[in-house]
Design a protein around this motif. Structure first.
Motif, PDB file in Angstrom:
ATOM      1  N   ARG A 123      48.765 -28.527 -90.875  1.00 27.53           N
ATOM      2  CA  ARG A 123      48.908 -28.585 -89.420  1.00 27.53           C
ATOM      3  C   ARG A 123      50.325 -28.191 -89.059  1.00 27.53           C
ATOM      4  N   ARG A 183      48.091 -27.213 -84.312  1.00 23.07           N
ATOM      5  CA  ARG A 183      47.095 -26.267 -84.835  1.00 23.07           C
ATOM      6  C   ARG A 183      46.842 -26.604 -86.292  1.00 23.07           C
ATOM      7  N   THR A 184      45.636 -26.346 -86.764  1.00 25.85           N
ATOM      8  CA  THR A 184      45.295 -26.716 -88.136  1.00 25.85           C
ATOM      9  C   THR A 184      44.670 -25.532 -88.885  1.00 25.85           C
ATOM     10  N   SER A 187      39.297 -28.927 -86.368  1.00 25.91           N
ATOM     11  CA  SER A 187      39.208 -29.099 -87.832  1.00 25.91           C
ATOM     12  C   SER A 187      38.120 -30.093 -88.230  1.00 25.91           C
ATOM     13  N   ALA A 217      44.485 -28.854 -96.318  1.00 27.90           N
ATOM     14  CA  ALA A 217      44.530 -28.759 -94.860  1.00 27.90           C
ATOM     15  C   ALA A 217      45.985 -28.762 -94.419  1.00 27.90           C
ATOM     16  N   VAL A 232      45.877 -35.045 -93.287  1.00 27.40           N
ATOM     17  CA  VAL A 232      46.607 -34.005 -92.546  1.00 27.40           C
ATOM     18  C   VAL A 232      46.929 -34.452 -91.118  1.00 27.40           C
ATOM     19  N   LEU A 233      46.143 -35.388 -90.594  1.00 26.03           N
ATOM     20  CA  LEU A 233      46.382 -35.834 -89.216  1.00 26.03           C
ATOM     21  C   LEU A 233      47.061 -37.205 -89.145  1.00 26.03           C
ATOM     22  N   ALA A 248      43.601 -29.750 -82.769  1.00 26.59           N
ATOM     23  CA  ALA A 248      43.235 -30.176 -84.128  1.00 26.59           C
ATOM     24  C   ALA A 248      41.792 -30.683 -84.212  1.00 26.59           C
TER      25      ALA A 248
END
Ligand SMILES: Cc1cc2nc3c(=O)[nH]c(=O)nc-3n(C[C@H](O)[C@H](O)[C@H](O)COP(=O)(O)OP(=O)(O)OC[C@H]3O[C@@H](n4cnc5c(N)ncnc54)[C@H](O)[C@@H]3O)c2cc1C
Length: 280
Positions: free
Chosen positions: A204, A183-184, A94, A202, A133-134, A91
């Motif tokens: 993931r 994965r992003t 990104s 975004a 997103v993270l 990630a």
């Protein structure tokens, strides 16, 4: 531009000095990150600023449980992180796309900070997209010397409104390892090639499922979560529903109409779903 009403300027060089200044922060004395917004519009209410640039916070600190990004890290520094330095964390790839989603020249990104981008809380803030997103957690320093943590998305109250109390300082963002192992995919739309993001999505996909962050097209981020990649129909229904409810609905400003933002968000959600392995 010059801020003609500002009479005091403090640049603390260690944490204790900043801590001592925090109770003095308020409506007329504010924090200075990179200053790319603060110096771009008149601030007639301001009599003083406290500059965070002298603190020397380590930009990135990697540990087993993830990566901690100091609030003073510039977008350029984050965008320049070499993903091959973190082979266990796909990630990280990104970071560049998110940093470059801030319109303007590299000159702006070389000064603009992660903390300033989050705290300004524009719908088009790409550091909020990355954090959303993270699943980033913010560490916030309180003016009484204590600290608290909160999901970064919860700091965004609405366009240019954050949920920090007077005197609070965003110290850092923690990106958990489980999210970094995913994965992003990222998609951005704007009315012109260098225009401000009107839709910035975004996604993931990793061991904890599939996550989609819908930003810029909404007044505040929507984060959709699934145990695995959803079907096209389920994802589209959820994106459409988020657009009706989150923050009051699809965002409307000179950077894009609500109808266009809705269409681009639905398109990008499906593109991201497919890029991350979705079928059916
Ligand atoms: C040409 C140009 C293009 C731009 N494009 C975009 C864009 O596409 N998307 C976007 O989101 N923004 C954009 N901006 C606005 C702005 O530059 C960015 O949001 C930038 O990331 C702000 O960061 P900064 O460090 O310069 O913040 P500053 O201007 O220093 O501060 C912004 C606000 O955050 C507060 N703050 C700063 N750091 C902290 C902290 N650690 N804790 C608590 N409060 C803090 C400040 O008090 C201030 O209220 C653009 C600006 C320019 C000039």
């Amino acid at each position: 531009m010059d801020l003609l009403t500002v009479e005091t300027f403090a640049r603390p060089t260690d944490d204790d000095a900043l801590r001592a200044l925090q109770p003095t922060l308020g409506a007329d004395r504010t924090l200075l990150g990179g200053g790319t917004w603060l110096f771009s519009v008149p601030q007639p209410h301001l009599a003083g600023v406290v500059d965070l640039a002298g603190l020397g916070w380590e930009p990135l600190v990697a540990a087993g449980d993830g990566l901690t990004v100091a609030a003073t890290t510039t977008l350029a520094a984050l965008g320049d992180v070499d993903p091959s330095s973190y082979p266990a964390w796909p990630a990280v790839a990104s970071f560049r796309g998110c940093a470059e989603a801030l319109v303007g020249s590299r000159k702006v990104r070389q000064v603009a900070t992660v903390g300033g981008n989050v705290c300004l809380a524009l719908p088009a803030a790409p550091m909020i997209t990355l954090a959303a997103v993270l699943d980033a957690t913010a560490t916030i320093w309180l003016p009484d010397g204590r600290s608290r943590t909160a999901p970064v998305v919860d700091l965004v109250a609405g366009p240019q409104r954050n949920a920090l109390a007077p005197g609070e300082v965003l110290r850092s963002l923690h990106l958990p390892a489980v999210a970094l192992r995913a994965r992003t995919a990222l998609r951005k739309a704007s009315l012109s090639p260098l225009g401000r993001s009107a839709a910035l999505l975004a996604g993931r996909r990793g061991e904890d499922g599939f996550v989609l962050a819908v930003t810029a097209s909404l007044p505040r981020p929507a984060v959709l979560r699934y145990d695995d990649v959803p079907t096209a129909g389920a994802l589209a229904a959820d994106v459409a529903a988020a657009g009706e409810t989150v923050g009051g609905g699809w965002y409307d400003d000179p950077h894009g109409s609500p109808a266009w933002r809705r269409a681009m968000s639905l398109l990008f959600a499906e593109e991201i779903r497919r890029e991350l392995g979705g079928t059916g």
